[in-house]
Design an enzyme around this catalytic site. Structure first.
Site, PDB file in Angstrom:
ATOM      1  N   ASP A  39      51.070  30.013  42.805  1.00 53.79           N
ATOM      2  CA  ASP A  39      51.009  30.715  41.518  1.00 53.79           C
ATOM      3  C   ASP A  39      50.822  32.208  41.691  1.00 53.79           C
ATOM      4  OD1 ASP A  39      51.061  28.451  39.978  1.00 53.79           O
ATOM      5  OD2 ASP A  39      48.893  28.244  39.925  1.00 53.79           O
ATOM      6  N   LYS A  60      55.219  31.499  35.991  1.00 49.51           N
ATOM      7  CA  LYS A  60      56.026  31.420  34.769  1.00 49.51           C
ATOM      8  C   LYS A  60      57.331  32.212  34.917  1.00 49.51           C
ATOM      9  CE  LYS A  60      55.338  31.775  29.875  1.00 49.51           C
ATOM     10  NZ  LYS A  60      54.470  32.150  28.792  1.00 49.51           N
ATOM     11  N   MET A 175      40.149  34.014  31.189  1.00 45.17           N
ATOM     12  CA  MET A 175      41.331  34.350  30.376  1.00 45.17           C
ATOM     13  C   MET A 175      40.930  34.976  29.042  1.00 45.17           C
ATOM     14  SD  MET A 175      43.452  30.804  31.070  1.00 45.17           S
ATOM     15  CE  MET A 175      42.083  29.737  30.707  1.00 45.17           C
TER      16      MET A 175
HETATM   17  N1  SAH Z   1      41.322  27.787  38.352  1.00 43.82           N
HETATM   18  C1  SAH Z   1      40.868  29.154  38.277  1.00 43.82           C
HETATM   19  C2  SAH Z   1      40.930  29.695  36.864  1.00 43.82           C
HETATM   20  C3  SAH Z   1      42.329  29.748  36.296  1.00 43.82           C
HETATM   21  S1  SAH Z   1      42.385  30.547  34.738  1.00 43.82           S
HETATM   22  C4  SAH Z   1      39.450  29.256  38.846  1.00 43.82           C
HETATM   23  O1  SAH Z   1      38.769  28.249  39.042  1.00 43.82           O
HETATM   24  O2  SAH Z   1      39.041  30.388  39.147  1.00 43.82           O
HETATM   25  C5  SAH Z   1      42.668  32.229  35.232  1.00 43.82           C
HETATM   26  C6  SAH Z   1      41.461  33.060  34.913  1.00 43.82           C
HETATM   27  O3  SAH Z   1      40.506  32.996  35.966  1.00 43.82           O
HETATM   28  C7  SAH Z   1      41.733  34.531  34.747  1.00 43.82           C
HETATM   29  O4  SAH Z   1      42.242  34.859  33.469  1.00 43.82           O
HETATM   30  C8  SAH Z   1      40.338  35.107  34.945  1.00 43.82           C
HETATM   31  O5  SAH Z   1      39.535  34.913  33.801  1.00 43.82           O
HETATM   32  C9  SAH Z   1      39.793  34.206  36.041  1.00 43.82           C
HETATM   33  N2  SAH Z   1      40.015  34.821  37.365  1.00 43.82           N
HETATM   34  C10 SAH Z   1      40.891  34.425  38.309  1.00 43.82           C
HETATM   35  N3  SAH Z   1      40.799  35.218  39.403  1.00 43.82           N
HETATM   36  C11 SAH Z   1      39.853  36.128  39.133  1.00 43.82           C
HETATM   37  C12 SAH Z   1      39.299  37.230  39.855  1.00 43.82           C
HETATM   38  N4  SAH Z   1      39.709  37.538  41.083  1.00 43.82           N
HETATM   39  N5  SAH Z   1      38.329  37.970  39.251  1.00 43.82           N
HETATM   40  C13 SAH Z   1      37.895  37.681  38.029  1.00 43.82           C
HETATM   41  N6  SAH Z   1      38.370  36.652  37.298  1.00 43.82           N
HETATM   42  C14 SAH Z   1      39.329  35.897  37.833  1.00 43.82           C
END
Ligand code: SAH
Length: 268
Positions: A39, A60, A175
């Site tokens: 992704d 996407k 998100m």
């Molecule tokens: N499965 C992922 C979350 C997916 S939803 C997990 O467990 O982390 C994607 C969201 O994760 C983003 O919109 C943000 O809110 C958060 N996110 C992902 N990477 C991040 C990062 N490096 N720093 C801060 N937030 C992050």
């Protein structure tokens, strides 16, 4: 008649961003993979652990809705596994935290394809942690909950139980950057005090990491230039950062790749 050889699928959590926050299990499986489906939140450094594998970006596509994309991923996972390949599905954070890993697992189970989950470090706790905000703390917060802040994955903000979000000691939103005005308004409307501390941790564990601290009352005035991915933390635990962060002068971390000291990404 010999049985057709079926490959297997590993749904792997890639952690919050930094390649050295992959688990050892993830790295070992990446080294053996025939193909890696990945992704947007997965980095080239992470993919470098699978030099031999074919890499397929399944983010996407332009104009594609998220359900069409998910169906495409399901077809690819099943197709490659049926062709006998060892498939790695690499996702950001943990696959089962707003990652649609459950849907992919269901699809594979229904297709009778062997699969395994490899948990990843979720940004929901890693981003606060790296900013020195513990999600629970004795006497300050005894519980935390993670909410989907926007509808990017078909989850609408109206599905959030705002009574719970406003009452839980630590509320974490993923998100949520674009929806922050609604999040703040709903929390206050449901009884959270406007002076509740809030942190926005942007691109945690990457070189662009940034941390913003405020209150529900003033955070919106500071959000200029903040972009995704970012994790939002609401609650009194955010205050702990002041002291936990205070002795930070010139920190060093050991990098996974070189085992040489590296300067940790500075954040204000
Ligand atoms: N499965 C992922 C979350 C997916 S939803 C997990 O467990 O982390 C994607 C969201 O994760 C983003 O919109 C943000 O809110 C958060 N996110 C992902 N990477 C991040 C990062 N490096 N720093 C801060 N937030 C992050």
């Amino acid at each position: 008649m010999t049985q057709p050889v079926t490959g297997s699928v590993y749904l792997i959590g890639g952690g919050p961003g930094a390649a050295d926050l992959l688990t050892l299990r993830a790295v070992r499986l990446l080294q053996r993979a025939d193909i890696v489906l990945y992704d947007r939140l997965v980095s080239t450094e992470q993919l470098a652990f699978a030099p031999q594998a074919e890499k397929l970006y399944v983010g996407k596509a332009l104009g594609e809705n998220s359900q069409a994309r998910q169906s495409r991923i399901h077809r690819l996972l099943v197709g490659y596994a049926r062709a006998g390949r060892m498939v790695v599905r690499l996702k950001g954070g943990d696959p089962f935290v707003f990652g649609r890993g459950g849907e992919e697992g269901l699809e594979l189970s229904r297709a009778k394809i062997p699969w395994e989950l490899v948990p990843g470090i979720s940004s929901s706790i890693a981003a606060p942690g790296i900013a020195r905000i513990p999600v629970t703390h004795r006497g300050v917060s005894s519980a935390y909950a993670v909410f989907a802040g926007q509808s990017a994955q078909g989850i609408q903000t109206r599905d959030i139980d705002w009574e719970i979000a406003a009452r839980i000691p630590t509320a974490i939103f993923l998100m949520g950057v674009r929806r922050l005005p609604q999040i703040v308004a709903e929390l206050v409307a449901h009884g959270r005090s406007p002076d509740t501390p809030i942190a926005v941790i942007e691109k945690a564990t990457t070189p662009e990491q940034a941390v913003l601290i405020g209150t529900l009352d003033d955070i919106l005035t500071q959000m200029d230039g903040v972009s995704s991915p970012a994790t939002i933390v609401v609650g009194p635990v955010v205050k702990l950062r002041e002291e936990l962060h205070s002795i930070l002068t010139n920190p060093t971390v050991v990098s996974y790749d070189s085992l040489a000291p590296q300067t940790v990404y500075p954040f204000s």
